[in-house]
Design a protein around this motif. Structure first.
Motif, short mmCIF file in Angstrom:
data_model
loop_
_atom_site.label_atom_id
_atom_site.label_comp_id
_atom_site.label_asym_id
_atom_site.label_seq_id
_atom_site.Cartn_x
_atom_site.Cartn_y
_atom_site.Cartn_z
N TYR A 36 38.31 47.33 60.50
CA TYR A 36 37.33 48.55 60.28
C TYR A 36 36.83 48.13 58.84
O TYR A 36 35.50 48.90 58.63
N ASP A 37 37.30 47.57 57.98
CA ASP A 37 36.47 47.11 56.75
C ASP A 37 35.59 45.81 56.72
O ASP A 37 35.23 45.65 55.63
N ALA A 38 35.52 45.23 57.78
CA ALA A 38 34.85 44.19 57.79
C ALA A 38 33.29 44.32 57.62
O ALA A 38 32.76 43.37 57.29
N LEU A 39 32.72 45.31 57.85
CA LEU A 39 31.26 45.73 57.60
C LEU A 39 31.04 46.03 56.17
O LEU A 39 29.67 46.38 55.93
N ASN A 107 29.47 38.25 56.43
CA ASN A 107 30.04 36.96 56.19
C ASN A 107 29.98 35.98 57.46
O ASN A 107 30.75 34.93 57.44
N GLY A 108 29.72 36.47 58.62
CA GLY A 108 29.91 35.93 59.61
C GLY A 108 28.37 36.00 60.68
O GLY A 108 27.44 35.31 60.14
N ASP A 109 28.35 36.41 61.68
CA ASP A 109 27.00 36.51 62.39
C ASP A 109 26.13 37.67 61.76
O ASP A 109 24.85 37.67 62.27
N GLY A 110 26.54 38.64 61.06
CA GLY A 110 25.91 39.89 60.87
C GLY A 110 24.55 39.42 59.89
O GLY A 110 24.71 38.74 58.97
N GLY A 111 23.34 39.99 60.31
CA GLY A 111 22.30 39.83 59.49
C GLY A 111 21.47 38.55 59.42
O GLY A 111 20.62 38.31 59.00
N VAL A 205 24.29 43.73 58.73
CA VAL A 205 25.42 43.56 59.54
C VAL A 205 25.03 43.71 61.25
O VAL A 205 25.82 43.74 62.10
N VAL A 206 23.50 43.72 61.43
CA VAL A 206 23.46 43.57 62.79
C VAL A 206 23.68 42.26 63.22
O VAL A 206 23.36 41.23 62.74
N ASN A 207 24.33 42.31 64.72
CA ASN A 207 24.47 40.93 65.14
C ASN A 207 23.51 40.49 66.10
O ASN A 207 23.36 40.90 67.19
#
Length: 219
Positions: A36-39, A107-111, A205-207
């Protein structure tokens, strides 16, 4: 008696299969592919927890109840009276199930939009990625009341288009590539009434990898 016994057994089998089919058809709340806090800081934990566990769950509950009522409705008139509830709750479930996969931690695939078919098509249809985002945000911010902003693929024109839908209406005339929820529950706890700030932030944070995969599904 043998025929009666066979008929009763057959009826039980039919009923059993019917109940199993109905049980298998019950819709459930999908798990999020991240915490839930990942974004954060772009979408807060409080928003995600409320949005997913409360709002989406309500659409799932409403959809299951509506489908049950449809199956039990004795007349066509009563079935037709349930169509708006089916569209609202079914659309809410479909849209949110897409939306969660549309997002990923920054910090992953977002953006991160990599070179590929989607980027080329965005540049073809909107000139630049930046121009697309600006046009998307402008059209989506203009939605009056509640609704969704979409990047959809027009399978007839074979191009990407920015469209919007009201309330929880699903995107039926296009293949959805990216969907953004602009109901107040999606942003108000964090961004108050400044919808544009939410729209600007969400692109972090768009994948894009998920969006690319959706486009590839129909190419």
């Amino acid at each position: 008696m043998a025929l009666l016994a066979f008929s009763c057994a057959s009826a039980r089998n039919v009923l059993s299969r019917s109940l199993m089919t109905r049980a298998a058809a019950i819709h459930t709340l999908p798990e999020l592919p991240y915490a839930y806090d990942a974004l954060e800081p772009f979408i807060s934990k409080d928003i995600m927890q409320l949005h997913h566990s409360k709002h989406h769950q309500t659409y799932v509950n409403g959809l299951n109840a509506t489908e049950k009522a449809l199956a039990e409705a004795p007349t066509l008139t009563e079935q037709l009276a349930l169509q708006s509830a089916l569209k609202f709750n079914g659309g809410g479930h479909i849209n949110h199930s897409l939306f969660w996969k549309n997002l990923a931690p920054s910090n992953g695939d977002g953006g991160k939009l990599s070179n590929g078919a989607l980027k080329k098509m965005i540049e073809r249809d909107f000139d630049t990625v930046e121009a697309f985002i600006k046009a998307f945000n402008t059209k989506t911010a203009a939605i009056q009341g509640s609704g969704w902003g979409w990047l959809g693929y027009n399978t007839t024109a074979k191009k990407l288009e920015i469209v919007s839908t009201a309330n929880q209406d699903p995107l039926l005339s296009y293949h959805p590539i990216i969907g953004v929820d602009v109901w107040e529950h999606a942003f108000y706890l964090q961004y108050k009434n400044v919808k544009v700030d939410y729209l600007n932030a969400i692109w972090n944070v768009v994948n894009w990898k998920e969006a690319e995969a959706r486009l590839q599904d129909i190419l």
